[in-house]
Design a protein around this motif. Sequence first.
Motif, PDB file in Angstrom:
ATOM      1  N   SER A  12       0.830  -1.193   0.000  1.00 26.86           N
ATOM      2  CA  SER A  12       0.000   0.000   0.000  1.00 26.86           C
ATOM      3  C   SER A  12       0.871   1.252   0.000  1.00 26.86           C
ATOM      4  O   SER A  12       0.400   2.341  -0.222  1.00 26.86           O
ATOM      5  N   THR A 353     -16.613  -9.871  -0.876  1.00 27.51           N
ATOM      6  CA  THR A 353     -16.687  -8.581  -1.572  1.00 27.51           C
ATOM      7  C   THR A 353     -15.277  -8.085  -1.907  1.00 27.51           C
ATOM      8  O   THR A 353     -14.321  -8.369  -1.163  1.00 27.51           O
ATOM      9  N   PRO A 354     -15.145  -7.339  -3.010  1.00 26.92           N
ATOM     10  CA  PRO A 354     -13.820  -6.812  -3.378  1.00 26.92           C
ATOM     11  C   PRO A 354     -13.218  -5.963  -2.266  1.00 26.92           C
ATOM     12  O   PRO A 354     -12.021  -6.002  -2.032  1.00 26.92           O
ATOM     13  N   GLU A 355     -14.069  -5.213  -1.537  1.00 23.81           N
ATOM     14  CA  GLU A 355     -13.550  -4.337  -0.464  1.00 23.81           C
ATOM     15  C   GLU A 355     -12.919  -5.176   0.644  1.00 23.81           C
ATOM     16  O   GLU A 355     -11.840  -4.870   1.142  1.00 23.81           O
ATOM     17  N   PHE A 356     -13.615  -6.259   1.017  1.00 27.77           N
ATOM     18  CA  PHE A 356     -13.108  -7.112   2.093  1.00 27.77           C
ATOM     19  C   PHE A 356     -11.792  -7.776   1.666  1.00 27.77           C
ATOM     20  O   PHE A 356     -10.804  -7.771   2.404  1.00 27.77           O
ATOM     21  N   SER A 358      -9.719  -6.783  -0.553  1.00 28.02           N
ATOM     22  CA  SER A 358      -8.649  -5.793  -0.664  1.00 28.02           C
ATOM     23  C   SER A 358      -8.092  -5.463   0.724  1.00 28.02           C
ATOM     24  O   SER A 358      -6.889  -5.258   0.893  1.00 28.02           O
ATOM     25  N   ARG A 359      -8.966  -5.446   1.752  1.00 33.47           N
ATOM     26  CA  ARG A 359      -8.473  -5.213   3.120  1.00 33.47           C
ATOM     27  C   ARG A 359      -7.567  -6.354   3.575  1.00 33.47           C
ATOM     28  O   ARG A 359      -6.550  -6.132   4.211  1.00 33.47           O
ATOM     29  N   GLN A 361      -5.704  -8.006   1.780  1.00 33.41           N
ATOM     30  CA  GLN A 361      -4.411  -7.878   1.083  1.00 33.41           C
ATOM     31  C   GLN A 361      -3.499  -6.834   1.721  1.00 33.41           C
ATOM     32  O   GLN A 361      -2.316  -6.790   1.434  1.00 33.41           O
ATOM     33  N   GLN A 362      -4.075  -5.989   2.552  1.00 35.17           N
ATOM     34  CA  GLN A 362      -3.258  -4.934   3.175  1.00 35.17           C
ATOM     35  C   GLN A 362      -2.494  -5.421   4.397  1.00 35.17           C
ATOM     36  O   GLN A 362      -1.616  -4.745   4.889  1.00 35.17           O
TER      37      GLN A 362
END
Length: 459
Positions: A12, A353-356, A358-359, A361-362
């Motif tokens: 990130s 969900t893409p948002e979850f 993506s989190r 992945q952080q």
Amino acid sequence: MSEMDRKGGASSDSRDPADEGLQVTRPHGTRRGMEPSSVRRFRLTVLEGPSPGTVWESGADRCSIGSHPLNDLVLDDETVSRFHCEVRIGTDGARVKDLDSLNGVVVDGVQVLESFLRGGSLLRLGRATVRFDFSSERNKLPLSDTTRLGSLVGTSAVMRACFARMERAAGTDVTVLLEGETGTGKSQAAQAIHQSSSRRDRPFLIVDCGAIPANLLESELFGHEKGAFTGAASRRVGAFEEAQGGTIFLDEIGEIPLELQAKLLRVLEERQIRRLGSNVHVPVDVRIIAATHRDLRAEVNAGRFRSDLFFRLAVVRISLPALRERPEDIPVIAEQLLAGAGADPERLAPLRTPEFLSRLQQFAWPGNVRELRNYLERCLVFEEAMPLSEEDGPAWNVPSTLSALPYPEARRRAIDEFERRYLQSLLERHQGKVAQAAAEAQMDRVYFYRLMRRHNLKP
Ligand SMILES: Nc1ncnc2c1ncn2[C@@H]1O[C@H](COP(=O)(O)OP(=O)(O)OP(=O)(O)O)[C@@H](O)[C@H]1O
């Protein structure tokens, strides 16, 4: 923050190593979209020390440097450790890693444990100086076409490079050494190699060398005759004999005592075992796969592991990358873990969900895929996406107390904290019943007890 504090791949952090003069190759599909299956070649030139003027050109993605003759670049000097350091080039640049050498690694005047390298960087190793340069050519890295091997999934270039090595190893009987942090999939990789090999219909025996007390390990591996030692009430066949025709998986090989290492070396050389208390040698036809979360070369430097055994084991070395080095694998791994959880689609929906994703992945996942699995299971139990940062606080958000420490120390502390919390929550869930807690963790009970002792936990 040093370069090595950052996560690899899709970090990130918006800083770009290439913008800082580092020469890098990126995975396909990332900002600069270069081919993932090749890395830049590099060249090491000895400027000072033994054989000045020696030039070493990379044929693959890494080079080990040290005074032991089996290194790629041998610096025969008493101030250079047997396995001093390793230079590795990947999709995010070239880096050097100190292998717990006695005199350390100094890059451009700064002592480092691990550091990115620039073209022209000078490495000082004891009395020797070596210059690092990028070449204009590239080395192709064999990548598998598959994104799944056994129960392991992954689309990243590093994982597909592992799959390629595993596939090649499976086609032969060579001894394999699997390396990687805890939870990176070493046990599953061993099973996948066995299942893809011609030995798949024969036994696959696992011996967890870290969980068995040292005095019992020899008998566990090689068996014993009745009366061989106090308590040997009857004859016992060891794992090597039981695995006849198949594969033996020696997990946590770095934990076996030096005395037993000598015996194991003889078995590897002579392909026969002798039960404790017997004079008879029994031939064994067994493929050996070993795994460790340690760098055995550092163990060799420290005198805790025999270098000859290391080379016998490491005929093929496969390093399973940490999850933070391949965040692009997280969605496929999460999908596989969720699909196997047997939950209703409505309960799974918020975790897809893409948002979850993506989190997910952080985060750095110090416990790797096992930790991701446990986290997802917790989300399923609570029927919602658990807040990662609040739930796990300091271990996730790398507090300044950790980031101020050298990487190995920070990592050790983070893993310690993770292990303690993990055991604690399991014990609470099972009202202190260790056998049940160990079974859920898919962990050997003896090992579970050992971890509890280490963290001063009571059932
Ligand atoms: N690439 C992957 N795809 C899917 N699941 C994975 C992957 N890697 C690991 N896992 C899962 O993560 C868990 C931990 O894997 P495994 O036990 O093989 O790790 P390990 O490296 O042997 O750990 P340790 O060193 O602690 O024994 C298992 O449930 C495994 O199935």
